[in-house]
Design a protein around this motif. Structure first.
Motif, mmCIF file in Angstrom:
data_model
loop_
_atom_site.group_PDB
_atom_site.id
_atom_site.type_symbol
_atom_site.label_atom_id
_atom_site.label_comp_id
_atom_site.label_asym_id
_atom_site.label_seq_id
_atom_site.Cartn_x
_atom_site.Cartn_y
_atom_site.Cartn_z
ATOM 1 N N PRO A 1 -9.220 14.517 20.268
ATOM 2 C CA PRO A 1 -8.800 15.902 20.551
ATOM 3 C C PRO A 1 -9.589 16.901 19.696
ATOM 4 O O PRO A 1 -9.518 16.858 18.466
ATOM 5 C CB PRO A 1 -7.318 15.917 20.179
ATOM 6 N N PRO A 2 -10.361 17.786 20.329
ATOM 7 C CA PRO A 2 -11.246 18.678 19.588
ATOM 8 C C PRO A 2 -10.537 19.558 18.558
ATOM 9 O O PRO A 2 -11.090 19.842 17.496
ATOM 10 C CB PRO A 2 -11.891 19.550 20.662
ATOM 11 N N GLY A 3 -9.332 19.975 18.830
ATOM 12 C CA GLY A 3 -8.609 20.838 17.895
ATOM 13 C C GLY A 3 -8.106 20.123 16.654
ATOM 14 O O GLY A 3 -7.529 20.747 15.761
ATOM 15 N N PHE A 4 -8.333 18.823 16.565
ATOM 16 C CA PHE A 4 -7.772 18.050 15.455
ATOM 17 C C PHE A 4 -8.826 17.547 14.470
ATOM 18 O O PHE A 4 -8.524 16.754 13.591
ATOM 19 C CB PHE A 4 -6.925 16.893 15.995
ATOM 20 N N TYR A 5 -10.043 18.034 14.603
ATOM 21 C CA TYR A 5 -11.049 17.681 13.600
ATOM 22 C C TYR A 5 -10.713 18.331 12.257
ATOM 23 O O TYR A 5 -10.973 17.756 11.209
ATOM 24 C CB TYR A 5 -12.454 18.096 14.046
ATOM 25 N N ILE B 1 3.019 17.889 16.812
ATOM 26 C CA ILE B 1 1.790 18.260 17.526
ATOM 27 C C ILE B 1 2.030 18.459 19.021
ATOM 28 O O ILE B 1 1.090 18.530 19.795
ATOM 29 C CB ILE B 1 0.671 17.225 17.291
ATOM 30 N N ARG B 2 3.261 18.592 19.395
ATOM 31 C CA ARG B 2 3.607 18.725 20.822
ATOM 32 C C ARG B 2 3.050 19.994 21.464
ATOM 33 O O ARG B 2 3.074 20.121 22.681
ATOM 34 C CB ARG B 2 5.125 18.666 20.991
ATOM 35 N N ALA C 1 0.934 3.671 11.105
ATOM 36 C CA ALA C 1 1.693 3.783 12.361
ATOM 37 C C ALA C 1 2.987 4.553 12.113
ATOM 38 O O ALA C 1 3.361 5.420 12.913
ATOM 39 C CB ALA C 1 1.978 2.406 12.942
ATOM 40 N N ALA C 2 3.650 4.258 11.010
ATOM 41 C CA ALA C 2 4.888 4.971 10.671
ATOM 42 C C ALA C 2 4.601 6.455 10.429
ATOM 43 O O ALA C 2 5.336 7.328 10.912
ATOM 44 C CB ALA C 2 5.545 4.343 9.454
ATOM 45 N N ALA C 3 3.528 6.749 9.708
ATOM 46 C CA ALA C 3 3.165 8.140 9.432
ATOM 47 C C ALA C 3 2.838 8.884 10.727
ATOM 48 O O ALA C 3 3.286 10.024 10.928
ATOM 49 C CB ALA C 3 1.979 8.193 8.474
ATOM 50 N N LEU C 4 2.091 8.252 11.620
ATOM 51 C CA LEU C 4 1.755 8.894 12.887
ATOM 52 C C LEU C 4 3.008 9.118 13.724
ATOM 53 O O LEU C 4 3.153 10.164 14.358
ATOM 54 C CB LEU C 4 0.725 8.069 13.666
ATOM 55 N N GLY C 5 3.933 8.181 13.698
ATOM 56 C CA GLY C 5 5.195 8.363 14.416
ATOM 57 C C GLY C 5 5.952 9.587 13.940
ATOM 58 O O GLY C 5 6.579 10.295 14.734
ATOM 59 N N GLU C 6 5.872 9.872 12.652
ATOM 60 C CA GLU C 6 6.527 11.066 12.099
ATOM 61 C C GLU C 6 5.784 12.348 12.449
ATOM 62 O O GLU C 6 6.378 13.408 12.575
ATOM 63 C CB GLU C 6 6.651 10.932 10.580
ATOM 64 N N THR D 1 -1.213 15.175 22.057
ATOM 65 C CA THR D 1 0.032 14.409 22.048
ATOM 66 C C THR D 1 -0.157 13.090 22.786
ATOM 67 O O THR D 1 0.242 12.032 22.290
ATOM 68 C CB THR D 1 1.177 15.216 22.691
ATOM 69 N N LYS D 2 -0.789 13.135 23.945
ATOM 70 C CA LYS D 2 -1.035 11.894 24.694
ATOM 71 C C LYS D 2 -1.964 10.971 23.913
ATOM 72 O O LYS D 2 -1.708 9.779 23.795
ATOM 73 C CB LYS D 2 -1.617 12.183 26.074
ATOM 74 N N TYR D 3 -3.035 11.520 23.399
ATOM 75 C CA TYR D 3 -4.018 10.725 22.665
ATOM 76 C C TYR D 3 -3.363 10.004 21.481
ATOM 77 O O TYR D 3 -3.490 8.793 21.333
ATOM 78 C CB TYR D 3 -5.144 11.642 22.170
#
Length: 109
Positions: A26-30, A80-81, A70-75, A87-89
Motif C-alpha cells: 500500500p503506497p500510503g504506508f511507506y 487502518i480501516r 502477527a499479534a501486533a498486526l492484529g492490534e 486493510t485488505k493487504y
C-alpha cells in the motif's frame, strides 16, 4: 513428518501466498506508522516468516517473531480501516501469519 492437518494448512498457505505476491504494498504506508509500527518492516518480517514456515519448521527465534508480529498486526488492523486497500493487504498478511503459526504448530505435534 508432515501430518494431514499440516499438509492441508501448507496447501492453503501456498495458495494464499501466491495471491498475496501479486499485490503491491500500500503506497500510503511507506511512511505511515500506525501505533508506532513501521509497516514496511512489519510486511517484510511477516512475509519472511511465512515463507520460512512454508519451507519447513521454524526455529525458536522465527516462531517467536512470527507470533509477536502477527499479534501486533492484529492490534493495528482496526486503526487502518480508513484505507480499504491497505486493510485488505494487511488483513491478508495477518491471515497468512496466523495460518503459518498453525502450520508450524501442526508440524511440531
Amino acid at each position: 513428518m508432515i501430518t494431514g492437518v499440516a499438509e492441508a494448512r501448507l496447501d492453503q498457505l501456498a495458495r494464499l501466498w501466491e495471491e498475496f505476491m501479486t499485490l503491491r504494498f500500500p503506497p500510503g504506508f511507506y511512511q505511515r506508522e500506525p501505533q508506532g509500527s513501521c509497516m514496511v518492516m512489519m510486511d517484510t518480517t511477516l512475509a519472511d516468516c511465512v515463507a520460512s514456515a512454508m519451507d519447513g519448521p521454524l526455529d525458536g527465534r522465527n516462531r517467536e517473531l512470527l507470533q509477536a508480529r502477527a499479534a501486533a498486526l492484529g492490534e493495528i488492523l482496526p486503526s487502518i480501516r480508513d484505507d480499504e486497500y491497505a486493510t485488505k493487504y494487511f488483513a491478508d498478511l495477518h491471515g497468512m501469519a496466523v495460518l503459518a503459526t498453525e502450520l508450524d504448530h501442526a508440524r511440531r505435534e
